[in-house]
Design a protein around this motif. Structure first.
Motif, short mmCIF file in Angstrom:
data_model
loop_
_atom_site.label_atom_id
_atom_site.label_comp_id
_atom_site.label_asym_id
_atom_site.label_seq_id
_atom_site.Cartn_x
_atom_site.Cartn_y
_atom_site.Cartn_z
N GLU A 29 -11.46 13.03 4.18
CA GLU A 29 -11.42 13.90 3.12
C GLU A 29 -10.52 13.82 2.38
OE1 GLU A 29 -13.49 16.85 2.55
OE2 GLU A 29 -14.87 17.47 3.85
N LYS A 30 -9.10 13.44 2.91
CA LYS A 30 -7.90 14.39 1.93
C LYS A 30 -7.94 12.52 1.89
CE LYS A 30 -6.50 18.66 2.95
NZ LYS A 30 -5.27 18.23 1.66
N GLY A 31 -8.25 11.13 2.80
CA GLY A 31 -7.37 9.76 3.02
C GLY A 31 -6.83 9.47 3.53
N TYR A 32 -6.29 10.02 4.72
CA TYR A 32 -4.65 9.43 5.88
C TYR A 32 -5.53 9.40 6.29
CZ TYR A 32 -2.86 14.40 4.72
OH TYR A 32 -2.22 15.28 3.33
N GLU A 33 -4.96 7.81 6.28
CA GLU A 33 -4.81 6.76 8.12
C GLU A 33 -5.32 7.05 8.79
OE1 GLU A 33 -2.48 3.42 9.81
OE2 GLU A 33 -1.27 3.78 7.69
N CYS A 34 -6.69 6.48 9.70
CA CYS A 34 -6.95 6.90 10.81
C CYS A 34 -7.37 5.48 11.58
CB CYS A 34 -8.28 7.58 10.28
SG CYS A 34 -9.38 8.37 11.73
N HIS A 35 -7.34 6.03 12.77
CA HIS A 35 -7.57 5.20 13.69
C HIS A 35 -8.84 5.54 14.40
CE1 HIS A 35 -7.87 2.18 17.25
NE2 HIS A 35 -6.81 2.73 17.41
N ASN A 36 -10.25 5.64 14.90
CA ASN A 36 -10.92 5.74 15.82
C ASN A 36 -10.65 4.96 17.14
OD1 ASN A 36 -11.49 8.11 13.81
ND2 ASN A 36 -13.61 6.48 13.09
N ILE A 37 -10.40 5.97 17.71
CA ILE A 37 -10.44 6.10 19.16
C ILE A 37 -11.92 6.14 19.85
CG2 ILE A 37 -10.08 6.30 21.39
CD1 ILE A 37 -7.31 7.72 20.47
N LYS A 38 -12.76 6.40 19.44
CA LYS A 38 -13.76 6.85 20.07
C LYS A 38 -15.06 7.58 18.90
CE LYS A 38 -17.50 10.05 22.71
NZ LYS A 38 -17.57 9.80 23.56
N GLY A 39 -15.84 7.45 18.66
CA GLY A 39 -16.77 7.75 17.24
C GLY A 39 -16.17 7.77 16.29
N PRO A 40 -17.00 7.85 14.85
CA PRO A 40 -17.90 9.11 15.20
C PRO A 40 -19.15 8.53 15.28
CG PRO A 40 -17.02 9.04 12.96
CD PRO A 40 -15.87 8.00 14.04
N GLY A 41 -19.84 9.44 16.16
CA GLY A 41 -21.57 8.62 16.87
C GLY A 41 -22.54 9.43 15.54
N MET A 42 -23.28 9.14 15.61
CA MET A 42 -24.43 9.84 14.52
C MET A 42 -24.99 11.14 14.78
SD MET A 42 -24.41 7.59 12.30
CE MET A 42 -25.75 7.36 11.55
N GLY A 43 -25.57 11.86 13.89
CA GLY A 43 -26.57 13.24 14.93
C GLY A 43 -25.07 14.33 14.50
#
Length: 153
Positions: A29-43
């Motif tokens: 939400e704060k807008g920090y650069e993010c590199h997802n390694i896993k996920g996010p999944g659903m549910g």
């Protein structure tokens, strides 16, 4: 800069994973650069593992913590080490293998441990409020640490 490992710790089935998902979501939400390694999944029960860049420094977060085998948890912490994360945010139970992993990790790699237990209630309507407050507390601490607020002069 002193490196940190922030551990959300509590007993089993108290919402540590959900609390850490709140930290992940707030950083997004704060807008920090993010590199997802896993996920996010659903549910409602997804796990995530990601590296954020805040003030030019890497902050790793994983929600799986104590939901995996001890070996997988240990390898995951080492992944963050190899990604030059100055802060790692993870979970562990109050005792057992994942707690031992965290202890061994910070002792071997020069990280300062911060144990940030989250609040828990059986009231399902109040738990999201407590999780949001936990996320805000962790994110505020991370931001202040990376800006040097707690560093010795």
């Amino acid at each position: 800069m002193q490196k940190l490992i922030i551990t959300c710790n509590n007993n089993a089935q108290t919402g540590k994973t959900t609390a850490l998902r709140g930290v992940y979501e707030l950083l997004k939400e704060k807008g920090y650069e993010c590199h997802n390694i896993k996920g996010p999944g659903m549910g409602p029960n997804y796990d995530v593992k990601a590296i954020f860049t805040i003030n030019g420094m890497h902050v790793g977060i994983e929600t799986m913590g104590d939901n995996t085998s001890s070996d997988v948890h240990q390898e995951s912490l080492e992944d963050f080490l190899h990604s030059d994360c100055v802060i790692i945010i993870t979970a562990s139970r109050l005792r057992g293998e994942t707690r031992a992993n965290v202890r061994e990790f910070y002792q071997m790699n020069g990280y300062l441990p911060i144990w940030m237990k989250h609040d828990f209630t059986l009231d399902e309507h109040l738990q999201p409020v407590l999780n949001r407050r936990y996320a805000e507390r962790v994110v505020r601490f991370v931001e202040e640490w990376l800006c040097g607020a707690y560093q010795p002069c």
